[in-house]
Design a protein around this motif. Sequence first.
Motif, PDB file in Angstrom:
ATOM      1  N   SER A 237       2.157-105.394   3.181  1.00 55.67           N
ATOM      2  CA  SER A 237       1.690-106.659   4.043  1.00 55.67           C
ATOM      3  C   SER A 237       0.590-106.092   4.966  1.00 55.67           C
ATOM      4  CB  SER A 237       3.013-107.263   4.990  1.00 55.67           C
ATOM      5  OG  SER A 237       2.305-108.213   5.895  1.00 55.67           O
ATOM      6  N   GLU A 238      -0.214-107.010   5.418  1.00 53.27           N
ATOM      7  CA  GLU A 238      -1.347-106.722   6.377  1.00 53.27           C
ATOM      8  C   GLU A 238      -0.620-106.864   7.703  1.00 53.27           C
ATOM      9  OE1 GLU A 238      -4.512-108.911   5.450  1.00 53.27           O
ATOM     10  OE2 GLU A 238      -5.083-107.931   3.612  1.00 53.27           O
ATOM     11  N   VAL A 239       0.198-107.544   8.112  1.00 49.17           N
ATOM     12  CA  VAL A 239       1.049-107.611   9.095  1.00 49.17           C
ATOM     13  C   VAL A 239       1.501-106.327   9.791  1.00 49.17           C
ATOM     14  CG1 VAL A 239       2.836-109.089  10.559  1.00 49.17           C
ATOM     15  CG2 VAL A 239       1.481-110.221   8.792  1.00 49.17           C
ATOM     16  N   ASN A 240       1.259-106.222  11.018  1.00 44.14           N
ATOM     17  CA  ASN A 240       2.112-104.891  11.559  1.00 44.14           C
ATOM     18  C   ASN A 240       2.051-105.020  13.012  1.00 44.14           C
ATOM     19  OD1 ASN A 240      -0.399-104.092  12.497  1.00 44.14           O
ATOM     20  ND2 ASN A 240      -0.774-102.510  10.736  1.00 44.14           N
ATOM     21  N   VAL A 241       2.154-103.903  13.797  1.00 43.94           N
ATOM     22  CA  VAL A 241       2.560-104.177  15.355  1.00 43.94           C
ATOM     23  C   VAL A 241       1.090-104.556  15.847  1.00 43.94           C
ATOM     24  CG1 VAL A 241       3.093-102.735  17.280  1.00 43.94           C
ATOM     25  CG2 VAL A 241       4.452-102.760  15.512  1.00 43.94           C
ATOM     26  N   LYS A 242       0.181-103.992  15.147  1.00 45.78           N
ATOM     27  CA  LYS A 242      -1.319-104.407  15.983  1.00 45.78           C
ATOM     28  C   LYS A 242      -1.503-105.598  15.852  1.00 45.78           C
ATOM     29  CE  LYS A 242      -3.947-101.772  17.021  1.00 45.78           C
ATOM     30  NZ  LYS A 242      -4.414-101.312  18.403  1.00 45.78           N
ATOM     31  N   THR A 243      -0.979-106.527  14.820  1.00 50.65           N
ATOM     32  CA  THR A 243      -1.158-107.927  14.846  1.00 50.65           C
ATOM     33  C   THR A 243      -0.992-108.670  15.857  1.00 50.65           C
ATOM     34  OG1 THR A 243      -0.516-107.602  12.391  1.00 50.65           O
ATOM     35  CG2 THR A 243      -0.960-109.804  12.923  1.00 50.65           C
ATOM     36  N   TRP A 244      -0.277-108.219  16.764  1.00 53.44           N
ATOM     37  CA  TRP A 244       0.202-108.912  17.911  1.00 53.44           C
ATOM     38  C   TRP A 244      -0.850-108.705  18.754  1.00 53.44           C
ATOM     39  CZ3 TRP A 244       5.054-111.173  19.218  1.00 53.44           C
ATOM     40  CH2 TRP A 244       6.104-111.261  18.081  1.00 53.44           C
ATOM     41  N   GLU A 245      -1.576-107.862  18.955  1.00 53.51           N
ATOM     42  CA  GLU A 245      -2.646-107.374  20.096  1.00 53.51           C
ATOM     43  C   GLU A 245      -3.442-108.649  20.378  1.00 53.51           C
ATOM     44  OE1 GLU A 245      -4.008-102.959  21.055  1.00 53.51           O
ATOM     45  OE2 GLU A 245      -5.421-104.129  19.436  1.00 53.51           O
ATOM     46  N   PRO A 246      -3.920-109.496  19.769  1.00 48.23           N
ATOM     47  CA  PRO A 246      -4.943-110.430  20.214  1.00 48.23           C
ATOM     48  C   PRO A 246      -3.915-111.546  21.225  1.00 48.23           C
ATOM     49  CG  PRO A 246      -5.227-110.235  18.098  1.00 48.23           C
ATOM     50  CD  PRO A 246      -4.260-109.364  18.168  1.00 48.23           C
ATOM     51  N   TYR A 247      -2.792-111.788  20.698  1.00 42.49           N
ATOM     52  CA  TYR A 247      -1.872-112.600  21.476  1.00 42.49           C
ATOM     53  C   TYR A 247      -1.316-111.838  22.789  1.00 42.49           C
ATOM     54  CZ  TYR A 247      -1.320-115.031  17.152  1.00 42.49           C
ATOM     55  OH  TYR A 247      -1.493-115.812  15.923  1.00 42.49           O
ATOM     56  N   PHE A 248      -1.299-110.755  22.659  1.00 41.00           N
ATOM     57  CA  PHE A 248      -0.953-110.107  24.080  1.00 41.00           C
ATOM     58  C   PHE A 248      -2.226-109.833  25.008  1.00 41.00           C
ATOM     59  CE2 PHE A 248      -1.351-105.613  26.056  1.00 41.00           C
ATOM     60  CZ  PHE A 248      -0.479-105.729  27.062  1.00 41.00           C
ATOM     61  N   GLU A 249      -3.329-109.642  24.537  1.00 43.11           N
ATOM     62  CA  GLU A 249      -4.561-109.848  25.222  1.00 43.11           C
ATOM     63  C   GLU A 249      -4.735-110.897  26.204  1.00 43.11           C
ATOM     64  OE1 GLU A 249      -7.552-108.035  22.697  1.00 43.11           O
ATOM     65  OE2 GLU A 249      -6.842-106.134  22.953  1.00 43.11           O
ATOM     66  N   ASN A 250      -4.439-111.878  25.446  1.00 49.23           N
ATOM     67  CA  ASN A 250      -4.399-113.210  26.008  1.00 49.23           C
ATOM     68  C   ASN A 250      -3.315-113.780  26.756  1.00 49.23           C
ATOM     69  OD1 ASN A 250      -7.215-114.571  25.162  1.00 49.23           O
ATOM     70  ND2 ASN A 250      -6.506-113.412  23.134  1.00 49.23           N
ATOM     71  N   ASN A 251      -2.213-112.866  26.974  1.00 50.76           N
ATOM     72  CA  ASN A 251      -0.959-113.235  27.515  1.00 50.76           C
ATOM     73  C   ASN A 251      -0.258-114.527  27.218  1.00 50.76           C
ATOM     74  OD1 ASN A 251       0.665-112.607  29.790  1.00 50.76           O
ATOM     75  ND2 ASN A 251      -0.269-113.595  31.240  1.00 50.76           N
ATOM     76  N   ALA A 252      -0.349-114.725  25.961  1.00 49.62           N
ATOM     77  CA  ALA A 252       0.115-115.930  25.381  1.00 49.62           C
ATOM     78  C   ALA A 252       1.621-115.919  25.063  1.00 49.62           C
ATOM     79  CB  ALA A 252      -0.617-116.402  23.937  1.00 49.62           C
ATOM     80  N   LEU A 253       2.407-116.975  25.375  1.00 47.60           N
ATOM     81  CA  LEU A 253       3.657-117.050  24.890  1.00 47.60           C
ATOM     82  C   LEU A 253       3.904-117.696  23.535  1.00 47.60           C
ATOM     83  CD1 LEU A 253       5.508-118.087  28.273  1.00 47.60           C
ATOM     84  CD2 LEU A 253       5.715-115.773  26.994  1.00 47.60           C
TER      85      LEU A 253
END
Length: 447
Positions: A237-253
């Motif tokens: 899969s191409e999904v991994n921990v780094k896939t979350w980074e854009p959401y984190f950088e935008n402080n999204a819930l």
Amino acid sequence: MIMLATQTQRVFSTVPLKNKDVTVVSPDQLLSHVQETPNAIVYLLWPEDKVLLPLLRDHAKVYVLGNFKSEQYVEEMKDAMRNGAHDFLDRTDHVSTASYDTNDSETETKPVEHVIRLVPRTRPSSSVPRSKEQSKFSEPMEHEEQQRKEEKQEFHPPIDQQPETVSVNFSRLDELHIRPIGGRQMFVVTSTKGGIGKTTIAMNVARLLHDHANGRVILVDLMHPHGNVTTRMRIKSEVNVKTWEPYFENNALVTDQVILTKLVVKHPNGLYVLPGVNVGQSCSPELVGYILTHLTRTFDYVVIDIGPERQDLLSVAMSMANRTLLVVDYDLATIKDSQEYLDLWSRRQLFLEKISVLVNFEPTKKDRNTLTREKCKAYLNGLSIIGFLPEAAGMRAIHNEGKVLVQEDKSHPFSVALIGVMESLVSGFTLKEKRGFFARLFGGKKS
């Protein structure tokens, strides 16, 4: 006369409060406000705003507003205090009546549901005054149609930061209606060196929890940079921990649907997996905290496979977990390293009572090794040793097939020992046996 200077403390809340000069902000914007304000005080509804507490507790004094009339009041209070709340208060004494919907036929009042806007923290310039933006959260919605539109609003990262996605399968969409069972427990499986069976134990623990709860269980690979969970489970899969980074950088819930369909992977055996970073990639402790906070909201059990290479990530995971399983074996060097790690964790003010030692590779028959169970207990200075797992013949062959021992052979001594460990860790732990259609229909005995 000496004048003592006092620093004004600013008070934030997700709902209007009685008799308090409070700034009411939306849950998705609360963290950014608090981070910019020293000595802030925050009031949160509990458990509605539960996901925010781990993010805020290090930046502000957080009071949670619970419902003393709830049947789960005592457990909710314990949960809030364990997670770092400064105090647990009765919401009916503090929340302004303007934020409640009243019903003439009932005396019990209910708080207005929050509208969480999943938008980037840095918004484009708007002509809407600040006061109108705040009023959306301090006053009830006048039009239900507008509320439904805002609740459906989804987070869209910038075009150049679009997260990698996986193909959506129907098994995952079917599970979107499943409500978590409320276990909300996180287990960290770690060790002081590699090759000690840590990943094997993490995979087997996740499997047992899935079979026990029949709910959502996720295995998180935080090994840097050589995680083996996906290889063991034959996941590509191409999904991994780094896939979350854009959401984190935008402080999204992010919502459950986004998490289950875009940010984790579902294995055919029912387990969810969050693969670790690829070689050459890295992630920050803040990103790990953000991810684990969201996973505990979506999943019943979170099992984390993490080694000693990144102490900053390990500290975050251990501070958030309900229990850490420290895997050792019959090796003096490993025992010595474990003693040093325990001293280090103690200095970092991590709660050692949440750490249990799990001794792996116990010989099935006597050999020349003079390190015994009794000596292990003595060397670890009385720290809780929760179990001894025997050497498992043929386990490597099972792993190479992408399977785990506790699923293939529950009567194996390794499986029996690990099941005993889970019985001591998880209240009411039982394994649900799968029954055929006719057995369920006619009440036949379990096979």
